[in-house]
Design a protein around this motif. Structure first.
Motif, PDB file in Angstrom:
ATOM      1  N   GLU A 119      -1.716  -6.776  -6.447  1.00 50.40           N
ATOM      2  CA  GLU A 119      -2.252  -5.468  -6.048  1.00 50.40           C
ATOM      3  C   GLU A 119      -3.368  -5.650  -5.023  1.00 50.40           C
ATOM      4  O   GLU A 119      -4.255  -6.487  -5.192  1.00 50.40           O
ATOM      5  CB  GLU A 119      -2.797  -4.727  -7.267  1.00 50.40           C
ATOM      6  CG  GLU A 119      -3.284  -3.324  -6.945  1.00 50.40           C
ATOM      7  CD  GLU A 119      -3.749  -2.581  -8.190  1.00 50.40           C
ATOM      8  OE1 GLU A 119      -4.114  -1.413  -8.065  1.00 50.40           O
ATOM      9  OE2 GLU A 119      -3.734  -3.177  -9.272  1.00 50.40           O
ATOM     10  N   GLY A 120      -3.310  -4.868  -3.946  1.00 55.65           N
ATOM     11  CA  GLY A 120      -4.331  -4.973  -2.912  1.00 55.65           C
ATOM     12  C   GLY A 120      -4.165  -6.156  -1.988  1.00 55.65           C
ATOM     13  O   GLY A 120      -5.082  -6.473  -1.218  1.00 55.65           O
ATOM     14  N   LEU A 121      -3.006  -6.814  -2.019  1.00 56.93           N
ATOM     15  CA  LEU A 121      -2.798  -7.999  -1.175  1.00 56.93           C
ATOM     16  C   LEU A 121      -3.018  -7.689   0.299  1.00 56.93           C
ATOM     17  O   LEU A 121      -3.590  -8.504   1.032  1.00 56.93           O
ATOM     18  CB  LEU A 121      -1.386  -8.553  -1.385  1.00 56.93           C
ATOM     19  CG  LEU A 121      -1.014  -9.775  -0.547  1.00 56.93           C
ATOM     20  CD1 LEU A 121      -1.869 -10.975  -0.912  1.00 56.93           C
ATOM     21  CD2 LEU A 121       0.479 -10.108  -0.709  1.00 56.93           C
ATOM     22  N   ILE A 122      -2.590  -6.521   0.745  1.00 60.39           N
ATOM     23  CA  ILE A 122      -2.747  -6.181   2.158  1.00 60.39           C
ATOM     24  C   ILE A 122      -4.217  -6.207   2.563  1.00 60.39           C
ATOM     25  O   ILE A 122      -4.566  -6.662   3.656  1.00 60.39           O
ATOM     26  CB  ILE A 122      -2.100  -4.804   2.470  1.00 60.39           C
ATOM     27  CG1 ILE A 122      -2.118  -4.523   3.983  1.00 60.39           C
ATOM     28  CG2 ILE A 122      -2.777  -3.685   1.699  1.00 60.39           C
ATOM     29  CD1 ILE A 122      -1.313  -3.288   4.370  1.00 60.39           C
ATOM     30  N   HIS A 123      -5.110  -5.791   1.658  1.00 58.11           N
ATOM     31  CA  HIS A 123      -6.544  -5.791   1.980  1.00 58.11           C
ATOM     32  C   HIS A 123      -7.131  -7.204   1.892  1.00 58.11           C
ATOM     33  O   HIS A 123      -8.021  -7.550   2.665  1.00 58.11           O
ATOM     34  CB  HIS A 123      -7.276  -4.828   1.051  1.00 58.11           C
ATOM     35  CG  HIS A 123      -6.748  -3.424   1.105  1.00 58.11           C
ATOM     36  ND1 HIS A 123      -6.652  -2.728   2.286  1.00 58.11           N
ATOM     37  CD2 HIS A 123      -6.247  -2.613   0.143  1.00 58.11           C
ATOM     38  CE1 HIS A 123      -6.125  -1.536   2.051  1.00 58.11           C
ATOM     39  NE2 HIS A 123      -5.871  -1.452   0.760  1.00 58.11           N
ATOM     40  N   VAL A 124      -6.625  -8.009   0.963  1.00 55.30           N
ATOM     41  CA  VAL A 124      -7.064  -9.410   0.885  1.00 55.30           C
ATOM     42  C   VAL A 124      -6.712 -10.140   2.178  1.00 55.30           C
ATOM     43  O   VAL A 124      -7.522 -10.889   2.737  1.00 55.30           O
ATOM     44  CB  VAL A 124      -6.421 -10.106  -0.327  1.00 55.30           C
ATOM     45  CG1 VAL A 124      -6.698 -11.611  -0.299  1.00 55.30           C
ATOM     46  CG2 VAL A 124      -6.938  -9.504  -1.630  1.00 55.30           C
ATOM     47  N   GLY A 166       0.776  -1.232   0.000  1.00 54.18           N
ATOM     48  CA  GLY A 166       0.000   0.000   0.000  1.00 54.18           C
ATOM     49  C   GLY A 166       0.804   1.276   0.000  1.00 54.18           C
ATOM     50  O   GLY A 166       0.235   2.360   0.205  1.00 54.18           O
ATOM     51  N   PHE A 167       2.126   1.198  -0.233  1.00 55.84           N
ATOM     52  CA  PHE A 167       2.933   2.416  -0.282  1.00 55.84           C
ATOM     53  C   PHE A 167       2.835   3.045  -1.669  1.00 55.84           C
ATOM     54  O   PHE A 167       2.817   2.357  -2.687  1.00 55.84           O
ATOM     55  CB  PHE A 167       4.393   2.114   0.059  1.00 55.84           C
ATOM     56  CG  PHE A 167       4.608   1.768   1.503  1.00 55.84           C
ATOM     57  CD1 PHE A 167       4.737   2.764   2.455  1.00 55.84           C
ATOM     58  CD2 PHE A 167       4.648   0.444   1.920  1.00 55.84           C
ATOM     59  CE1 PHE A 167       4.914   2.452   3.791  1.00 55.84           C
ATOM     60  CE2 PHE A 167       4.824   0.118   3.248  1.00 55.84           C
ATOM     61  CZ  PHE A 167       4.955   1.123   4.195  1.00 55.84           C
ATOM     62  N   GLY A 168       2.793   4.365  -1.699  1.00 54.86           N
ATOM     63  CA  GLY A 168       2.603   5.062  -2.957  1.00 54.86           C
ATOM     64  C   GLY A 168       3.846   5.110  -3.826  1.00 54.86           C
ATOM     65  O   GLY A 168       3.749   5.317  -5.030  1.00 54.86           O
ATOM     66  N   SER A 169       5.021   4.933  -3.221  1.00 56.47           N
ATOM     67  CA  SER A 169       6.265   4.983  -3.985  1.00 56.47           C
ATOM     68  C   SER A 169       7.341   4.216  -3.240  1.00 56.47           C
ATOM     69  O   SER A 169       7.226   3.961  -2.028  1.00 56.47           O
ATOM     70  CB  SER A 169       6.726   6.429  -4.193  1.00 56.47           C
ATOM     71  OG  SER A 169       7.094   7.006  -2.939  1.00 56.47           O
TER      72      SER A 169
END
Length: 455
Positions: free
Chosen positions: A244-249, A138-141
Motif C-alpha cells: 500500500e502506498g508503493l507509488i508514493h514510496v 493509487g486507483f480506487g477500484s
C-alpha cells in the motif's frame, strides 16, 4: 528537458530516440506524456515513453509546481480538483486554466497519467497480480483502473501484461524490483558520492555502487536499495511490509536521488563561469539529491548549523537515531534503525540524548511543524517560504531548502561547502556562487568537488 513527439496521422506519441521516422509536418511536441494523452494520443508500444522521467518544467509558475507536488503526494488519489485548488488558494477553474496553459493537461489528467504510467511499469517489471497493481498504483477500484489503462494505453491491463517482453521482468535476489527512470545523462556515481557523505548512521549506507536505507510504511519498517540499472533508469529494490502506498514510496526514492531533476539548463548557465564551469562540465549529469522526508532534512540541517564538521554532525545524528529511532534488527551493512518519527520527538527525549539546548529547541519546533502538516515543509519549498516558520532562523533556511529541492538555496554556512569555497577562492563577496544562477546546483558541484578532492 525531455520532449515527446506525437504523430497526428497515427495517434501515437514517442520518447526521444524512437526508431519511428514520421514526417515533421505531422508531428507535435509535448513536454509531458499527460499533455499528449490529453490531446488524444496514446503511448508508443516500441519506445515505451512511460519509462522516461518527465518532471514538470522548472519554468512553470510556483503555484503550478506546488500543486503538482501535492498531486505527487497523493492529494487527488481520493480528493478533487476543487479541494486541491482550495489548498493552493485559487478557484478550481483558475487552477485548471494554469495547468492547461503551462503543462498541457488538467490536474486530474496529470494524476491519472501518473498512476497509469506507474501501473504500466509494474505490469512490465514485476509479477504483482493485476489487482495488486491497481491497488498500489493509487486507483480506487479495479473498474477505475481498467478504464484509465484503456484510455491511456488503449489496452486492458491483462493485455499489457501479456504483451511484455521476456527481458522486461526484473529478477532479483529478494524484494520487489522496479525501474526508477532518470533524466538523460544522469550521473549516479556523482549523486551516490554526495549521498555517502551525508548518510545518516544506522539509517543509510552506501556500499559499492548501491545505496540502502531503512524506511517506515504505515509504521512498519522496510528497506530500499538503489543501484545502477540501464540507460535511463536505476534499479530500485523495495523490501516493504505492505505494498500500500508503493507509488508514493517510489516517488520519495526518486526525489531522494534527484531522479526527476533535469540539470541541463543549470549546466548551460554555469558552464561559462571561470571557476564553476570546469566542475560542472566534468560532471554535467550531477543532480541535486533531495531528502527522504522534511523531518529527516530538517534534523540534518539543524545539526549542521554553525560550521560543524561532517564528523561532528554524524556523531549527533547517530545519537538521535539510537535514542529516538525505531530499531530494525537483523539487517546487513550497518542498518540498525528507522529514522525517528516526528511525532515521537519531545524536548525531554532530546535533552536525554545530550543535544545542545538550541539544537534541541529547533528540532522540537521542527517536529511540531511537521506533525501539524505545515505547507512550507514540502519538497521544492522556497527559502522565502521557510521564513514563515518562526523557528527557521536565517542560517537554517538555505540548508533546509537545499535538502528539500529549492533551486535558489545555497547552504554556505555548512562546513563542506564553505571549505570548497575557500579552496577555490570563491569565498569573496564578488565571486560568491550563491548570488549567481542556479545556486543549489552550484552548491552540489562544489560539494562533490570538495569530496573528491578530500578523498
Amino acid at each position: 528537458m525531455t520532449t515527446f513527439s506525437a504523430v497526428v496521422t497515427t495517434g501515437i506519441y514517442c520518447r526521444p530516440g524512437c526508431g519511428a521516422r514520421p514526417r515533421a509536418e505531422n508531428c507535435r511536441t509535448y513536454e509531458l506524456p499527460a499533455a499528449a494523452e490529453a490531446d488524444g494520443f496514446r503511448a508508443c508500444l516500441r519506445c515505451r515513453p512511460y519509462r522516461v522521467a518527465a518532471p514538470v518544467g522548472a519554468d512553470s509558475p510556483e503555484l503550478v509546481c506546488r500543486a503538482w507536488q501535492m498531486i505527487i503526494d497523493g492529494v487527488l488519489d481520493e480528493g478533487t480538483e476543487a479541494a486541491l485548488a482550495a489548498r493552493v488558494g485559487v478557484s478550481a477553474r483558475h487552477l485548471r486554466r494554469l495547468f492547461v496553459k503551462h503543462v498541457g493537461a488538467s490536474p486530474d489528467q496529470l494524476a491519472r497519467s501518473r498512476r497509469a504510467h506507474f501501473a504500466r511499469r509494474l505490469l512490465d517489471d514485476t509479477d504483482l497480480t493485476i489487482l495488486d497493481v491497481a491497488f498500489v498504483s493509487g486507483f480506487g477500484s479495479l473498474r477505475q483502473f481498467n478504464r484509465s489503462m484503456r484510455e491511456v494505453f488503449r489496452s486492458s491491463p491483462s493485455d499489457l501484461r501479456r504483451r511484455r517482453h521476456r527481458a522486461d521482468r526484473l529478477v532479483t535476489d529478494g524484494g520487489l524490483a522496479l525501474r526508477l527512470p532518470v533524466v538523460p545523462g544522469y550521473d549516479w556515481d556523482a549523486v551516490r558520492g554526495l549521498l555517502a557523505v551525508r548518510a545518516v548512521p544506522g539509517v543509510e549506507v552506501v556500499d559499492g555502487e548501491t545505496y540502502r536505507r531503512t524506511v517506515r510504511v504505515e509504521g512498519a519498517p522496510g528497506v530500499l536499495e538503489i543501484s545502477p540499472g540501464g540507460a535511463g533508469w536505476l534499479l530500485l529494490r523495495a523490501h516493504l511490509p505492505y505494498w500500500e502506498g508503493l507509488i508514493h514510496v517510489v516517488d520519495q526514492a526518486g526525489r531522494l536521488v534527484g531522479a526527476d531533476a533535469d540539470p541541463s539548463a543549470g549546466v548551460r548557465a554555469l558552464a561559462a563561469d571561470p571557476a564553476l564551469g570546469p566542475l560542472v562540465l566534468a560532471r554535467p549529469g550531477l543532480a541535486v539529491p533531495g531528502a527522504w522526508s522534511p523531518f529527516d532534512a530538517g534534523v540534518q540541517a539543524i545539526l549542521g548549523r554553525g560550521g560543524r564538521s561532517p564528523e561532528s554532525v554524524r556523531e549527533w545524528l547517530a545519537a538521535v537515531v539510537a535514542g529516538l529511532g525505531t530499531p530494525v534488527p537483523g539487517l546487513p551493512g550497518g542498518l540498525t534503525h528507522a529514522f525517528p518519527n516526528a511525532g515521537a520527538v519531545t524536548a525531554d527525549a532530546l535533552a536525554a540524548i545530550g543535544l545542545p539546548d538550541q539544537d534541541a529547541d529547533l528540532i522540537t519546533a521542527l517536529a511540531s511543524s511537521v506533525a501539524a502538516g505545515r505547507p512550507e515543509l514540502r519538497p521544492g519549498t522556497s527559502v522565502a517560504a521557510l521564513a514563515d516558520l518562526p523557528w527557521a532562523v536565517p542560517d537554517l533556511r538555505h540548508a533546509l531548502a537545499f535538502r528539500l529541492g529549492a533551486r535558489e538555496a545555497f547552504p554556505s554556512a555548512e562546513a563542506p561547502l564553505r571549505a570548497a569555497l575557500v579552496a577555490l577562492g570563491l569565498d569573496r563577496p564578488d565571486a560568491h556562487p550563491g548570488k549567481g544562477p542556479w545556486p543549489a546546483l552550484a552548491a552540489a558541484h562544489l560539494m562533490s568537488h570538495g569530496n573528491a578532492h578530500h578523498h
